[in-house]
Design an enzyme around this catalytic site. Structure first.
Site, short mmCIF file in Angstrom:
data_model
loop_
_atom_site.label_atom_id
_atom_site.label_comp_id
_atom_site.label_asym_id
_atom_site.label_seq_id
_atom_site.Cartn_x
_atom_site.Cartn_y
_atom_site.Cartn_z
N ARG A 19 4.94 0.14 13.24
CA ARG A 19 5.50 0.03 14.59
C ARG A 19 4.38 -0.32 15.56
NH1 ARG A 19 10.44 -0.88 14.61
NH2 ARG A 19 10.59 -0.24 16.78
N GLY B 175 2.59 4.90 1.30
CA GLY B 175 1.65 5.99 1.54
C GLY B 175 0.45 6.05 0.62
N SER B 176 0.05 4.91 0.05
CA SER B 176 -1.12 4.97 -0.84
C SER B 176 -2.40 5.22 -0.05
CB SER B 176 -1.23 3.71 -1.69
OG SER B 176 -1.60 2.59 -0.92
N LEU C 177 2.64 0.04 19.13
CA LEU C 177 2.58 1.17 20.05
C LEU C 177 2.36 0.66 21.48
CD1 LEU C 177 0.33 3.43 17.83
CD2 LEU C 177 2.75 3.81 18.35
N HIS D 124 -5.91 -2.18 8.41
CA HIS D 124 -5.20 -3.46 8.37
C HIS D 124 -5.74 -4.29 7.21
CE1 HIS D 124 -2.89 -6.84 9.87
NE2 HIS D 124 -3.96 -7.60 9.66
N ASP E 169 -3.08 -5.04 16.19
CA ASP E 169 -4.20 -5.19 15.25
C ASP E 169 -5.50 -5.53 15.98
OD1 ASP E 169 -2.58 -4.55 13.06
OD2 ASP E 169 -1.88 -6.62 12.91
C1 GAR Z 1 -1.55 -1.31 3.59
O1 GAR Z 1 -1.96 -2.48 2.91
C2 GAR Z 1 -1.98 -1.36 5.04
O2 GAR Z 1 -3.24 -1.95 5.22
C3 GAR Z 1 -0.90 -2.20 5.65
O3 GAR Z 1 0.28 -1.76 5.04
C4 GAR Z 1 -0.02 -1.28 3.73
C5 GAR Z 1 0.51 0.13 3.61
O4 GAR Z 1 0.36 0.59 2.30
N1 GAR Z 1 -0.86 -2.03 7.07
C6 GAR Z 1 -0.56 -3.03 7.92
O5 GAR Z 1 -0.25 -4.14 7.57
C7 GAR Z 1 -0.64 -2.65 9.39
N2 GAR Z 1 -0.72 -3.81 10.23
P1 GAR Z 1 0.45 2.16 1.99
O6 GAR Z 1 1.75 2.67 2.62
O7 GAR Z 1 0.50 2.24 0.49
O8 GAR Z 1 -0.76 2.84 2.58
#
Ligand code: GAR
Length: 214
Positions: free
Chosen positions: A91, A12-13, A93, A109, A145
């Protein structure tokens, strides 16, 4: 004010970057709910700490993708969301869910799309020998994506980079461009034109084109 639901699966950053921007007064939206498909994750603690309503909808508790998505959709509507941000929501969609939220659903992404869709983006970028990677905020389409690009940030790859060191630098850019992309939308400056996004009536205004110097 846009009423935003945030979908997460973990740390969740990126959610935190949106919360921080709201609290700093630089993002004129209200986060009305945070929904995680995984219980016990740090992102839920972040929502709780910010006083944002949050809930777990575990995808494993449903008969299929559609039933899970219906539950997510119901929770978003219940919270009065009119826009959805995926922030590390892992997930895929279905067309049905994406259609319901068409052009009101965005994702971040960790690559310069359309390169390196999917997982392990940093490892694959290093192995491919590309000189730059980065991150992308885009409107969601049913393919993985895929969708009209709102903002990207480029990050150079150094010879000594590992997936971890590269991920850290890309993540810092993610935290910059996700609030930026959402602010542009909230301010009514973004229009989807087929496969492309127009910001301020221009195809590539300087604000969203490249990393600003410094
Ligand atoms: C982030 O790097 C985001 O870009 C990636 O997961 C991480 C989540 O980090 N998302 C994907 O790869 C989606 N295809 P976070 O939970 O700290 O925000």
């Amino acid at each position: 004010m846009m009423r935003v639901g945030v979908l997460i699966s973990g740390r969740g950053s990126n959610l935190q970057s949106l919360i921080d921007a709201c609290q700093a007064g630089s993002l004129p939206i209200e986060i009305v709910t945070v929904i995680s498909n995984v219980a016990g994750v740090q992102g839920l603690e972040r929502a709780e700490a910010a006083g944002i309503s949050n809930q777990v909808i575990d995808h494993r508790g449903f008969g299929g993708r559609e039933a899970f998505e219906d539950a997510v959709n119901d929770a978003l509507l219940e919270a009065g969301a009119d826009f959805v941000c995926m922030a590390g929501f892992m997930r895929l969609l279905t067309d049905g869910f994406v259609g319901k939220w068409l052009d009101r659903l965005i994702n971040i992404h960790p690559s310069l799309l359309p390169a390196f869709k999917g997982l392990d983006t940093h490892q694959r970028a290093i192995e491919a020998g590309v000189r730059f990677t980065g991150c992308t905020v885009h409107f969601v389409r049913p393919a993985m994506d895929d969708g009209p690009i709102i903002v990207q940030a480029a990050v150079p790859i150094a010879g000594h980079d590992t997936p971890e060191t590269l991920a850290a630098r890309v993540l810092a850019e993610e935290h910059r461009i996700y609030p930026l992309a959402l602010r542009l939308i909230a301010e009514g400056r973004v229009r989807v034109d087929g496969a492309r996004v127009i910001v301020d009536g221009a195809e590539a205004p300087s604000e969203v084109l490249i990393n600003p110097p410094g």
